[in-house]
Write a protein that holds these residues in place. Structure first.
Motif, PDB file in Angstrom:
ATOM      1  N   UNK A 207      26.319  27.621 -11.838  1.00 27.83           N
ATOM      2  CA  UNK A 207      26.669  27.636 -10.415  1.00 27.83           C
ATOM      3  C   UNK A 207      27.195  26.318  -9.917  1.00 27.83           C
TER       4      UNK A 207
ATOM      5  N   UNK B 189      30.066  25.241  -9.873  1.00 27.48           N
ATOM      6  CA  UNK B 189      31.354  25.411  -9.189  1.00 27.48           C
ATOM      7  C   UNK B 189      31.159  25.667  -7.710  1.00 27.48           C
ATOM      8  N   UNK B 190      29.972  26.166  -7.331  1.00 26.45           N
ATOM      9  CA  UNK B 190      29.743  26.495  -5.917  1.00 26.45           C
ATOM     10  C   UNK B 190      29.327  25.283  -5.113  1.00 26.45           C
TER      11      UNK B 190
ATOM     12  N   UNK C 154      30.897  32.347 -11.253  1.00 22.18           N
ATOM     13  CA  UNK C 154      30.116  31.152 -11.616  1.00 22.18           C
ATOM     14  C   UNK C 154      29.445  31.277 -12.976  1.00 22.18           C
TER      15      UNK C 154
END
Lengths: 152, 190
Positions: free
Chosen positions: B153, B155-156, B98
């Motif tokens: 982050x 992408x999470x 990330x």
């Protein structure tokens, strides 16, 4: 309930008429004629009357209040019923109704994302730990700029 | 004022948009190197299969020199890094950890900068460890090309939410494209 009521009425009428017809064989001709007339009249009237009576009754409630269903259920041979069922076909039908691949995909995705999240946070912790050690070695008492908030 | 921000997990909000440290970046490098190495090995296996099928009688397993292997792997790694940094700012390793590679304005790298950075990373991999010494978590490549690797982050948590700017977590809640430019400019000025 209405359908069951009609069935019940029909059965009642049929059994009643059966009894009457059986008795007719033992009567003399005039009496037999009279009986036949009564029977014909009963054939026409009784089913309609009984059907009307049953239609006005709540048979389900009647059974619930007066019949011990547990006793009836105890008498049912469940194993015999199960033997007659195609359980494999039933299981296949149930499995077909469940989207198993989607459930497996979702659960595995959850596990993966949890593991990745853990790795990321551990990496950040390790970054901080290394930064602290280097700061101490280089005598940077204020701490590295990257570890402090960068935005005003 | 309404702005679209993305939901970021609470422990990470404090780091969102800040430069990543040496451990995270080393992990990214290891993952990317593994990806490229795997690709090279798969290509090697494919080449062996094609040669065998072409002439099974004269078949001998090709054994390229280590220098050739390094050249191919290095070239492929350079291409991979350049393409990823130019298009999304993330390699596979960046996605896993990330982080995102951005220029001094917080934007995705241009093709020129990305290719230069990729070549520099492949030729001088040890430049990465300057991150541990640099006060701003910048590698040798970052210092020379004025690039940064930031925690991102998003992408999470793929589901964006809409809320008012400067919420409960303030600055840290904002998307890195909001945070990075000012933050990076401020640090580049020193």
């Amino acid at each position: 309930v209405q359908l069951r009521g009609k069935d019940f009425a029909d059965a009642l009428v049929r059994s009643g008429l059966g009894v009457v017809r059986a008795g007719l064989h033992r009567l003399d001709p005039v009496e037999q004629l009279a009986r036949q007339a009564v029977t014909a009249a009963a054939d026409a009237v009784v089913p309609a009357v009984v059907a009307e009576i049953v239609a006005r009754m709540d048979l389900t409630r009647l059974v619930q209040e007066n019949v011990d269903l547990d006793v009836l259920a105890e008498g049912i041979d469940v194993d015999a019923i199960a033997d007659r069922l195609d359980l494999l076909r039933l299981a296949r039908y149930v499995v077909d109704g469940i989207d198993l691949p989607e459930i497996i995909r979702e659960s595995s995705h959850g596990v993966t994302s949890d593991a990745v999240r853990r790795v990321r946070t551990q990496a950040i912790d390790a970054d901080q730990a290394v930064a602290r050690v280097v700061d101490r070695l280089l005598l940077r008492h204020a701490g590295s700029a990257a570890a402090n908030p960068v935005a005003p | 004022v309404t702005a679209t921000v993305r939901l970021v997990q609470p422990p990470v909000t404090a780091f969102q948009g800040r430069r990543a440290g040496v451990v995270t970046r080393t992990a990214v490098a290891v993952i990317d190197a593994t990806v490229v190495l795997t690709a090279v090995l798969v290509a090697y296996g494919f080449a062996i299969a094609v040669i065998f099928l072409w002439s099974p009688r004269q078949f001998r397993i090709p054994s390229p020199r280590f220098f050739v292997f390094l050249l191919v792997a290095g070239g492929l790694l350079t291409l991979y890094l350049t393409v990823c940094w130019t298009i999304t700012g993330r390699t596979y390793g960046d996605r896993v950890l990330a982080v995102r590679v951005v220029d001094r304005r917080g934007d995705v790298l241009s093709l020129g900068t990305a290719s230069l950075r990729a070549i520099f990373c492949v030729l001088v991999p040890l430049g990465l460890f300057w991150t541990a010494i640099n006060r701003h978590n910048r590698s040798l490549q970052d210092v020379l090309l004025r690039t940064s690797v930031i925690y991102d982050w998003d992408v999470a948590s793929p589901q964006p939410i809409s809320t008012s700017a400067g919420g409960e977590h303030g600055q840290a809640d904002r998307a890195p494209t909001d945070v990075a430019p000012r933050a990076l400019d401020a640090e580049h000025s020193d």
